[in-house]
Scaffold this active site. Structure first.
Site, PDB file in Angstrom:
ATOM      1  N   HIS A   1       0.683  -1.363   0.080  1.00 28.46           N
ATOM      2  CA  HIS A   1      -0.448   0.201   0.041  1.00 28.46           C
ATOM      3  C   HIS A   1       0.596   1.141  -0.031  1.00 28.46           C
ATOM      4  CE1 HIS A   1      -3.462  -2.099   0.774  1.00 28.46           C
ATOM      5  NE2 HIS A   1      -2.797  -3.373   2.241  1.00 28.46           N
TER       6      HIS A   1
ATOM      7  N   SER B   1      15.907  19.590 -17.076  1.00 28.70           N
ATOM      8  CA  SER B   1      14.095  20.475 -17.624  1.00 28.70           C
ATOM      9  C   SER B   1      15.447  21.617 -18.129  1.00 28.70           C
ATOM     10  CB  SER B   1      14.091  21.257 -15.885  1.00 28.70           C
ATOM     11  OG  SER B   1      13.640  22.101 -16.115  1.00 28.70           O
TER      12      SER B   1
END
Length: 464
Positions: free
Chosen positions: A160, A281
């Site tokens: 989870h 970037s």
């Protein structure tokens, strides 16, 4: 042979085809991928015609020589397409006629483009499956080698997306490698079903000219012959199976990529991608983006779409060949290219990945040993459900007191159960924790070593 329009089917038509329809109908832009197998199939068929007495030995030799020339032009990128070449079969037959004359018109005797194209596609996919199997095996080998080299590295296992239990880093690698062994086995099974000869089925009813299909099978090295001519020319189960194989393999690769994307974030800092598989970037100089992994994850969606698209095409077709089946090849070619690229990039990512052992170790925390605390009580004779409850009470006590689970005193633990004694201290050792999971398939070193041996044995069997 072709009509004056250059069409293989033009004899009963009057007038020109609408140019828009010409473009809409043509498949040469992508089925040119099949040039080599189309020549291969035609050479085998010419031998079948010669054996059936439909070609003389001289005519067969003339056709074979002409087909060799056609193949040479394709291989040397000198083959010139004509505007009337609507598909690869038309192009090759047209060029063959230019090279050897009217004898070329005998090559298509008893053969339909229906059985020709599906033979071509099976030949092409058979080779593609072999190529992809090799790439997949290389990825699995790379993962297993890495798992063996880094067996002593511990880090948190997650369920989870919450920290669950300490595991070996190798155990995580092998969890994905084992999934991929199922994919490699599945691909071999798909290849086996691809390796069935449809040539000699004609358009629908079969071949009436005593062409020996066993000869064709042997010439093209197929494992078996299709049983029914109607089914042979129209079924695309083998395409659907290949696309489903790719979809499931991409599911496994996408999940692995997602794990690694998380692990290489600053929040985890467990691994670092090589610059060779990262980008930056255009605005933020500090960024190092895991584009290789993100593209693996996203390309899974493209593959799923091709699989779903083909099934939607197939589900409403009436019996035998329909032009809808032309749509199968773009899906196969695109997915094959995608899988080839993804498997090679994934291998590069895994082979160059850097791990941060210290960060992995620091991410381990005593609360992850709560299950081990329950097992401690089980070994003392307590039923597991009671032990689970007692461990939960210890977790609650530690949280209430604002301390780590291993900082509870023996006296505090004994208020929960008198079975706690001084040897409870061994529970708080992460190395001891992973070593207790020694059953086959677990994260203990002995089990990880066994998994490595098993995966290598599977690969050896698959490659035999």
């Amino acid at each position: 042979m072709a009509s004056e329009s250059g069409k293989l089917w033009g004899g009963r038509f009057v007038g020109a085809v609408d140019p828009i329809m010409e473009k809409f109908n043509a498949s040469i832009a992508y089925d040119r991928h099949l040039w080599e197998v189309d020549v291969q199939g035609s050479k085998a068929y010419s031998r079948g015609l010669e054996k059936a007495g439909l070609l003389t030995k001289a005519e067969m030799d003339q056709i074979l020589h002409g087909l060799d020339k056609v193949a040479e032009e394709w291989a040397q990128c000198t083959f010139k397409l004509s505007p009337n070449d609507e598909d690869i079969h038309t192009a090759n037959e047209r060029r063959l006629k230019e090279l050897i004359g009217e004898t070329a018109g005998k090559l298509h005797t008893g053969r339909s483009r229906n059985d020709q194209v599906v033979t071509d596609l099976r030949l092409w996919m058979r080779q593609t499956c072999s190529t992809l199997s090799g790439l997949l095996w290389e990825l699995i080998r790379t993962m297993v080698d890495r798992a063996e080299a880094e067996r002593d590295v511990l880090f948190p296992g997650y369920t989870h997306l919450q920290r669950a239990q300490p595991i070996r880093w190798s155990h995580w690698i092998l969890s994905h490698a084992v999934a991929l062994t199922r994919d490699s086995e599945r691909l071999l099974e798909v290849r086996k079903r691809i390796n069935v000869l449809p040539l000699g089925s004609g358009a629908i009813a079969g071949n009436p000219l005593s062409v020996d299909r066993e000869l064709l099978r042997a010439e093209l090295n197929f494992g078996a012959i299709t049983l029914n001519s109607m089914d042979a020319t129209s079924e695309r189960d083998f395409v659907a199976e290949f696309l489903f194989w790719a979809s499931l393999c991409m599911t496994h690769l996408s999940r692995m990529a997602e794990d690694l994307i998380l692990y290489c974030t600053k929040e985890f800092s467990f691994v670092q991608l090589s610059d060779a598989y990262s980008t930056g970037s255009s605005l933020m100089p500090q960024k190092k983006n895991p584009d290789s992994l993100e593209l693996i994850r996203s390309k899974a969606g493209r593959v799923f779409g091709r699989c779903a698209g083909l099934l939607m095409t197939l589900k409403g077709l009436p019996s035998t060949y329909n032009k809808d089946l032309q749509e199968d090849k773009e899906a196969v070619f695109e997915v094959s290219d995608t899988m080839s690229a993804v498997l090679q990039v994934a291998t590069g990512v895994i082979s160059t990945l850097q791990i941060h052992r210290e960060n992995m170790g620091q991410a381990l925390s005593p609360d992850m040993l709560a299950t081990d605390l329950a097992y401690y009580l089980v070994r003392k004779g307590m039923p597991f459900r009671q032990a689970h409850e007692a461990s939960g009470k210890a977790v609650f006590m530690a949280e209430t007191k604002g301390v780590a689970l291993n900082e509870l005193s023996l006296q505090e633990l004994q208020t929960i159960s008198p079975l706690f004694s001084g040897d409870v201290s061994c529970v708080w050792d992460y190395g001891h924790s992973v070593e207790q999971y020694g059953a086959l398939g677990g994260t203990a070193r002995s089990s990880v070593d066994w998994q490595i041996r098993q995966v290598r044995a599977l690969l050896q069997t698959q490659q035999a």
